[in-house]
Scaffold this motif. Sequence first.
Motif, PDB file in Angstrom:
ATOM      1  N   GLU A 281       0.835  -1.200   0.000  1.00 22.93           N
ATOM      2  CA  GLU A 281       0.000   0.000   0.000  1.00 22.93           C
ATOM      3  C   GLU A 281       0.879   1.263   0.000  1.00 22.93           C
ATOM      4  OE1 GLU A 281      -3.064   0.598  -0.496  1.00 22.93           O
ATOM      5  OE2 GLU A 281      -3.006   2.721   0.028  1.00 22.93           O
ATOM      6  N   SER A 282       1.916   1.277   0.810  1.00 22.61           N
ATOM      7  CA  SER A 282       2.733   2.504   0.851  1.00 22.61           C
ATOM      8  C   SER A 282       3.481   2.696  -0.468  1.00 22.61           C
ATOM      9  CB  SER A 282       3.685   2.499   2.045  1.00 22.61           C
ATOM     10  OG  SER A 282       4.617   1.466   1.907  1.00 22.61           O
ATOM     11  N   GLU A 283       3.850   1.604  -1.146  1.00 22.80           N
ATOM     12  CA  GLU A 283       4.511   1.740  -2.451  1.00 22.80           C
ATOM     13  C   GLU A 283       3.528   2.277  -3.502  1.00 22.80           C
ATOM     14  OE1 GLU A 283       8.123  -1.496  -2.530  1.00 22.80           O
ATOM     15  OE2 GLU A 283       6.111  -2.315  -2.546  1.00 22.80           O
ATOM     16  N   CYS A 285       1.007   4.201  -2.825  1.00 23.21           N
ATOM     17  CA  CYS A 285       0.873   5.635  -2.471  1.00 23.21           C
ATOM     18  C   CYS A 285       2.017   6.430  -3.076  1.00 23.21           C
ATOM     19  CB  CYS A 285       0.920   5.826  -0.951  1.00 23.21           C
ATOM     20  SG  CYS A 285      -0.616   5.524  -0.144  1.00 23.21           S
ATOM     21  N   ARG A 286       3.200   5.882  -2.978  1.00 22.02           N
ATOM     22  CA  ARG A 286       4.376   6.591  -3.511  1.00 22.02           C
ATOM     23  C   ARG A 286       4.288   6.733  -5.036  1.00 22.02           C
ATOM     24  NH1 ARG A 286       7.339  10.548  -3.967  1.00 22.02           N
ATOM     25  NH2 ARG A 286       9.346  10.192  -4.959  1.00 22.02           N
ATOM     26  N   CYS A 287       3.817   5.682  -5.725  1.00 20.31           N
ATOM     27  CA  CYS A 287       3.662   5.779  -7.186  1.00 20.31           C
ATOM     28  C   CYS A 287       2.686   6.894  -7.525  1.00 20.31           C
ATOM     29  CB  CYS A 287       3.158   4.457  -7.773  1.00 20.31           C
ATOM     30  SG  CYS A 287       4.391   3.155  -7.798  1.00 20.31           S
ATOM     31  N   CYS A 288       1.569   6.950  -6.801  1.00 15.67           N
ATOM     32  CA  CYS A 288       0.554   7.975  -7.054  1.00 15.67           C
ATOM     33  C   CYS A 288       1.157   9.360  -6.847  1.00 15.67           C
ATOM     34  CB  CYS A 288      -0.643   7.741  -6.143  1.00 15.67           C
ATOM     35  SG  CYS A 288      -1.809   9.113  -6.135  1.00 15.67           S
ATOM     36  N   GLU A 289       1.814   9.514  -5.709  1.00 16.15           N
ATOM     37  CA  GLU A 289       2.377  10.825  -5.352  1.00 16.15           C
ATOM     38  C   GLU A 289       3.437  11.272  -6.359  1.00 16.15           C
ATOM     39  OE1 GLU A 289       4.286  12.079  -1.138  1.00 16.15           O
ATOM     40  OE2 GLU A 289       5.409  10.567  -2.263  1.00 16.15           O
ATOM     41  N   ARG A 313      -7.188  -2.147  -6.617  1.00 17.03           N
ATOM     42  CA  ARG A 313      -6.397  -1.534  -5.552  1.00 17.03           C
ATOM     43  C   ARG A 313      -5.491  -0.447  -6.130  1.00 17.03           C
ATOM     44  NH1 ARG A 313      -2.146  -3.170  -1.947  1.00 17.03           N
ATOM     45  NH2 ARG A 313      -1.480  -4.803  -3.345  1.00 17.03           N
ATOM     46  N   ASP A 316      -7.424   2.686  -6.905  1.00 19.82           N
ATOM     47  CA  ASP A 316      -8.215   3.260  -5.815  1.00 19.82           C
ATOM     48  C   ASP A 316      -8.307   4.785  -5.984  1.00 19.82           C
ATOM     49  OD1 ASP A 316      -9.145   4.331  -3.439  1.00 19.82           O
ATOM     50  OD2 ASP A 316      -8.030   2.936  -2.167  1.00 19.82           O
ATOM     51  N   HIS A 318      -8.807   7.118  -4.155  1.00 18.27           N
ATOM     52  CA  HIS A 318      -8.195   7.940  -3.106  1.00 18.27           C
ATOM     53  C   HIS A 318      -6.718   8.206  -3.386  1.00 18.27           C
ATOM     54  CE1 HIS A 318     -11.719   6.149  -1.021  1.00 18.27           C
ATOM     55  NE2 HIS A 318     -11.881   7.440  -0.751  1.00 18.27           N
ATOM     56  N   ARG A 319      -6.087   7.316  -4.105  1.00 15.80           N
ATOM     57  CA  ARG A 319      -4.670   7.525  -4.483  1.00 15.80           C
ATOM     58  C   ARG A 319      -4.409   6.728  -5.768  1.00 15.80           C
ATOM     59  NH1 ARG A 319      -3.935   3.089  -4.721  1.00 15.80           N
ATOM     60  NH2 ARG A 319      -3.841   1.405  -3.196  1.00 15.80           N
TER      61      ARG A 319
END
Length: 468
Positions: A281-283, A285-289, A313, A316, A318-319
């Motif tokens: 999940e944190s990876e 998030c990082r791709c999205c960011e 997923r 998502d 949200h990100r």
Amino acid sequence: MTTPSPSLTVLRGGLVYLRDDPFLIDPAAALVHESDGVVICRDGVIEAVGAYDALRGRIPADAEVARYADSLIVPGFVDAHVHYVQTGMIGSAGHQLLDWLNDYAFPAELAFADRAHAEATADLFCDEMLRNGVTSALVFCSVHAHSVDALFEAAARRGMRLAAGKTMMDRLAPAGLLDTAQSSYDQSKALMDRWHGRGRALYAVTPRFAGTSTPEQLALAGALKAERPDALVHTHVSENLAEIAMVRDLFPEAAGYLDVYDRHGLVGPGAVLAHGVHLTESELCRCCEAGAAIAHCPTSNLFLGSGLFRVDRAKDPHRPVEVGLGTDIGAGPSFSMLAVAGEAYKVGQLGGYALDAAKALYLATLGGARAMGISDRVGTLAPGMEADLAVLDPAATPLLKFRNDRSRSVEETLFVLMALGDDRAVRATYVAGRLAHDRDAPRRLSPALGAARAPSDPTVARGRDPNA
Ligand code: GUN
Ligand code: ZN
């Protein structure tokens, strides 16, 4: 009669395309369908697209109208991850990723030391993509610089928009496939200078994966990207559990697999990371960011037993991470983006998610174009976009016809094409407004046989569309 302008192409048929991301906005607003549409292309670019009735007055009197009755005109497919140098070993059985690389992929790539082999393979590869309606792709070449030249030259002869790069690999591979950090930088830079932005070619900085690059090589790959921020980055990430363990052992200081690339400036806009099956999940998030994208390769992931990517997923809202679809030839056994979309559906089902046809078409077209940073030019149908198109035949086989005679919506027809279709369902492919593949053209088996066959499309007529 005046000779029609060769730069003008007019197609009439059903139109289906995405104008935006159906994972993020109402799918009904994202998907466009015209049951009787027209695409007017001039000088390789779409001049007008929409309902035939609304645009018929804009079709020049001397235009040839290619009439694709009962067919669906879609944007040319975008294959967001593929290895042309593995074309010769598709369907090699018995192993998961790391053994498969050693036993099949590396030997196949060693053969690209021979430039003639690279040229012959590049020609076959580009033709096969066109037979499957693929007009853009992000392509791994081999470690040999001339393999990149061979591919870009083959693509230029066909007018295709490809992004590609020399594989960078300075450890843990056969000697004949190894470069060094410095030679990989020098050769990639020379290739980037030669090809990036030339015609429709784009360069992708291409470290194979963290397992075959030293930290020095990844640092120089990041330096190349920093020198040309509009170039792409193309690599693999988190495909297979043994591969992930290998990368953890090689880079104990990194927080995870993605972080290995992130530390070297390789995670950002223009980066396409193949697979990402096991990203955390944190990876994600990082791709999205960071604006890095994932190429989902379901046929490959099933063939190599790598795992089940969770597209719901990744997307998502949200990100959301940008996701395209890849054939991943030769781990993936098919050039057909319809087949890849069909397998994406099945992989989704195994994760409790039913991918619908509009979302699958998005991934295969506009999603891939956005992942590659080329969605201002390809991936949808709109005035000003490059005229890359595929014409799909919902009745390509007796079974497809029997089934699609019962389809009640264009979404159902599209879904059936993805569930049952392959290259036979691609009736024609246009590249920059030019007919580049015609399924029904007479085959040139021999001059005598070819001459005996009927003309390919009796519905192509000069002057006003006779069916109007
Ligand atoms: N990871 C590193 N190299 C490769 C490759 O050639 N194919 C696939 N599927 N995964 C890889
Ligand atoms: Zn791959």
